[in-house]
Design a protein around this motif. Sequence first.
Motif, PDB file in Angstrom:
ATOM      1  N   LEU A 112       0.841  -1.206   0.000  1.00 46.66           N
ATOM      2  CA  LEU A 112       0.000   0.000   0.000  1.00 46.66           C
ATOM      3  C   LEU A 112       0.868   1.245   0.000  1.00 46.66           C
ATOM      4  N   ARG A 113       1.944   1.195   0.757  1.00 45.76           N
ATOM      5  CA  ARG A 113       2.818   2.356   0.871  1.00 45.76           C
ATOM      6  C   ARG A 113       3.683   2.565  -0.363  1.00 45.76           C
ATOM      7  N   HIS A 114       4.058   1.476  -1.006  1.00 46.39           N
ATOM      8  CA  HIS A 114       5.106   1.584  -2.022  1.00 46.39           C
ATOM      9  C   HIS A 114       4.704   1.208  -3.434  1.00 46.39           C
ATOM     10  N   ALA A 115       3.669   0.426  -3.579  1.00 51.16           N
ATOM     11  CA  ALA A 115       3.386  -0.063  -4.930  1.00 51.16           C
ATOM     12  C   ALA A 115       1.983   0.269  -5.430  1.00 51.16           C
ATOM     13  N   ASN A 116       1.017   0.102  -4.571  1.00 48.18           N
ATOM     14  CA  ASN A 116      -0.370   0.199  -5.047  1.00 48.18           C
ATOM     15  C   ASN A 116      -0.722   1.598  -5.533  1.00 48.18           C
ATOM     16  N   ILE A 117      -1.563   1.612  -6.521  1.00 50.20           N
ATOM     17  CA  ILE A 117      -2.149   2.858  -6.977  1.00 50.20           C
ATOM     18  C   ILE A 117      -3.633   2.804  -6.651  1.00 50.20           C
ATOM     19  N   PHE A 118      -4.099   3.752  -5.899  1.00 50.86           N
ATOM     20  CA  PHE A 118      -5.535   3.754  -5.588  1.00 50.86           C
ATOM     21  C   PHE A 118      -5.953   5.194  -5.331  1.00 50.86           C
ATOM     22  N   ASN A 119      -7.254   5.391  -5.388  1.00 54.61           N
ATOM     23  CA  ASN A 119      -7.787   6.724  -5.140  1.00 54.61           C
ATOM     24  C   ASN A 119      -7.439   7.181  -3.733  1.00 54.61           C
ATOM     25  N   ALA A 178      -9.118 -11.171  13.509  1.00 53.95           N
ATOM     26  CA  ALA A 178     -10.031 -10.087  13.157  1.00 53.95           C
ATOM     27  C   ALA A 178     -10.852 -10.538  11.968  1.00 53.95           C
ATOM     28  N   LEU A 179     -12.127 -10.734  12.216  1.00 54.17           N
ATOM     29  CA  LEU A 179     -13.043 -11.070  11.134  1.00 54.17           C
ATOM     30  C   LEU A 179     -13.945  -9.859  10.921  1.00 54.17           C
ATOM     31  N   VAL A 180     -13.904  -9.319   9.718  1.00 53.99           N
ATOM     32  CA  VAL A 180     -14.740  -8.175   9.382  1.00 53.99           C
ATOM     33  C   VAL A 180     -15.829  -8.668   8.440  1.00 53.99           C
ATOM     34  N   VAL A 181     -17.053  -8.625   8.914  1.00 57.72           N
ATOM     35  CA  VAL A 181     -18.174  -9.082   8.089  1.00 57.72           C
ATOM     36  C   VAL A 181     -18.887  -7.849   7.551  1.00 57.72           C
ATOM     37  N   VAL A 182     -18.823  -7.705   6.223  1.00 60.53           N
ATOM     38  CA  VAL A 182     -19.373  -6.493   5.617  1.00 60.53           C
ATOM     39  C   VAL A 182     -20.764  -6.763   5.063  1.00 60.53           C
ATOM     40  N   ASP A 183     -21.682  -5.863   5.382  1.00 62.59           N
ATOM     41  CA  ASP A 183     -23.027  -5.930   4.800  1.00 62.59           C
ATOM     42  C   ASP A 183     -23.028  -5.340   3.398  1.00 62.59           C
ATOM     43  N   THR A 184     -22.152  -4.373   3.196  1.00 60.17           N
ATOM     44  CA  THR A 184     -22.104  -3.658   1.926  1.00 60.17           C
ATOM     45  C   THR A 184     -21.277  -4.456   0.935  1.00 60.17           C
ATOM     46  N   GLY A 185     -21.829  -4.644  -0.249  1.00 65.66           N
ATOM     47  CA  GLY A 185     -21.141  -5.441  -1.258  1.00 65.66           C
ATOM     48  C   GLY A 185     -20.012  -4.686  -1.907  1.00 65.66           C
ATOM     49  N   THR A 186     -18.979  -4.480  -1.136  1.00 66.20           N
ATOM     50  CA  THR A 186     -17.853  -3.692  -1.607  1.00 66.20           C
ATOM     51  C   THR A 186     -17.125  -4.410  -2.739  1.00 66.20           C
ATOM     52  N   ILE A 187     -16.791  -3.671  -3.757  1.00 64.97           N
ATOM     53  CA  ILE A 187     -16.030  -4.236  -4.862  1.00 64.97           C
ATOM     54  C   ILE A 187     -14.591  -4.428  -4.404  1.00 64.97           C
ATOM     55  N   PRO A 188     -14.085  -5.666  -4.496  1.00 64.78           N
ATOM     56  CA  PRO A 188     -12.751  -5.949  -3.949  1.00 64.78           C
ATOM     57  C   PRO A 188     -11.658  -5.004  -4.450  1.00 64.78           C
ATOM     58  N   THR A 189     -11.731  -4.597  -5.706  1.00 62.29           N
ATOM     59  CA  THR A 189     -10.659  -3.736  -6.216  1.00 62.29           C
ATOM     60  C   THR A 189     -10.649  -2.366  -5.542  1.00 62.29           C
ATOM     61  N   LEU A 190     -11.782  -1.996  -4.964  1.00 57.93           N
ATOM     62  CA  LEU A 190     -11.803  -0.716  -4.259  1.00 57.93           C
ATOM     63  C   LEU A 190     -11.304  -0.852  -2.831  1.00 57.93           C
ATOM     64  N   LEU A 191     -11.125  -2.092  -2.410  1.00 60.51           N
ATOM     65  CA  LEU A 191     -10.731  -2.349  -1.035  1.00 60.51           C
ATOM     66  C   LEU A 191      -9.231  -2.202  -0.895  1.00 60.51           C
ATOM     67  N   ALA A 192      -8.729  -0.992  -1.033  1.00 61.14           N
ATOM     68  CA  ALA A 192      -7.291  -0.786  -0.963  1.00 61.14           C
ATOM     69  C   ALA A 192      -6.812  -0.903   0.478  1.00 61.14           C
ATOM     70  N   THR A 193      -7.387  -0.104   1.334  1.00 58.41           N
ATOM     71  CA  THR A 193      -6.968  -0.061   2.728  1.00 58.41           C
ATOM     72  C   THR A 193      -7.862  -0.971   3.564  1.00 58.41           C
ATOM     73  N   PRO A 194      -7.376  -1.385   4.724  1.00 61.33           N
ATOM     74  CA  PRO A 194      -8.192  -2.258   5.571  1.00 61.33           C
ATOM     75  C   PRO A 194      -9.474  -1.545   6.012  1.00 61.33           C
ATOM     76  N   ILE A 195     -10.462  -2.316   6.356  1.00 61.11           N
ATOM     77  CA  ILE A 195     -11.711  -1.758   6.880  1.00 61.11           C
ATOM     78  C   ILE A 195     -11.608  -1.717   8.399  1.00 61.11           C
TER      79      ILE A 195
END
Lengths: 152, 152, 152
Positions: free
Chosen positions: C66-73, C135-152
């Motif tokens: 996330l710090r060095h390679a990823n490109i995200f909004n 840590a189990l994060v159960v999301v109700d919102t159908g988040t698109i995985p590619t938008l999931l850059a940072t942890p929830i």
Amino acid sequence: MAGGAYDLFELYGRLLDEDRLEDWLDLFAETSRYEIVSRENRALNLPLSLMLCDNKDMLRDRIHSLRHANIFNIHRDCHVIGLVHAVPAAGERVSAGASYSLFQSNQDGETRLFSVGRYYFELVRHGDSLLIAQALVVVDTGTIPTLLATPI
Amino acid sequence: MAGGAYDLFELYGRLLDEDRLEDWLDLFAETSRYEIVSRENRALNLPLSLMLCDNKDMLRDRIHSLRHANIFNIHRDCHVIGLVHAVPAAGERVSAGASYSLFQSNQDGETRLFSVGRYYFELVRHGDSLLIAQALVVVDTGTIPTLLATPI
Amino acid sequence: MAGGAYDLFELYGRLLDEDRLEDWLDLFAETSRYEIVSRENRALNLPLSLMLCDNKDMLRDRIHSLRHANIFNIHRDCHVIGLVHAVPAAGERVSAGASYSLFQSNQDGETRLFSVGRYYFELVRHGDSLLIAQALVVVDTGTIPTLLATPI
């Protein structure tokens, strides 16, 4: 856990939501400061505020003009404040923070997300309770200043 | 801080979110009342409710019909409840309140803000825990009653 | 009330919101697991995760990229976490949970509801504090995985 700071944030949000602005004023120490800044300006250390009252009389005037002079859309606030952080600070002060979501509903019962961000408060002891010496509200949402009628 | 009232609100929201409506019923005293009103009707002291169960059997019936008869859009609730207020009231009761935000997600994973408002509960002691004698839910959002399938 | 678990959730959300991802990593025990799943997949017991790091090194790698390679909004997170539930579990562990709402604001100051759901954490004692074993994060919102850059 956050003890007195928890209670202060709880009261802070509730009094605003119940439109008890004069009671909300009583949460502030005589020497106090209330400021709303955007996250961006804070990060860049820019001096622009969305709202700044750097003494309690300015805050009193603001509330007074809200009651008697200002024209703004009538709305109902609902503050949902998250988990409270509190640590001791210099001079028996307490540094406290909490994230908030602020929803506004208009007279037709339409609710919108108005603002999210974080409170950064400096609290001073006053008898058994805590008062606000500094309230810094850092907003993530780029709120248009003219819409900022009531405090966040 | 709010002790037992905190735990009760926590459980209240969690049981609804997990669709454990029968366990949610157990949070109510035998003599109890559950009412949802709009902020506006409450301010005007109008008698209209969005939902009113003025005894526990009515609430039981409501849950029973949700399980067996009603047809409504399947959704997932997520209650995010804010800071809890609790004060002692007459007769060892506790008056407690908290603002809530209620998000609903449909089967496509689309989430919408369904309702914001505030809980005003009267709690009675029952052994080590607290039960709800009166639950008044004051909604800021002008929810359409027909969409109000499940409790808020 | 939830004591140390309350403080852990508070810190968890705050560190993410302040983009202190390396400090956030320190909340995890060396032997730990972080997983984000949709509510639907969890209910159907499907093995698909939106994000899965089943040891701490994977989580370290993720933060590093996330710090060095990823490109995200570029965005700003704001976690508003609700009431905290905590119960003792086997082996001096603590099972803890809390519902969350996560708002994201972009560089234009536009805020959207990004995700709601619930944290299910298994915590282990580590000196005076608690660390996350699972840590189990159960999301109700159908988040698109590619938008999931940072942890929830």
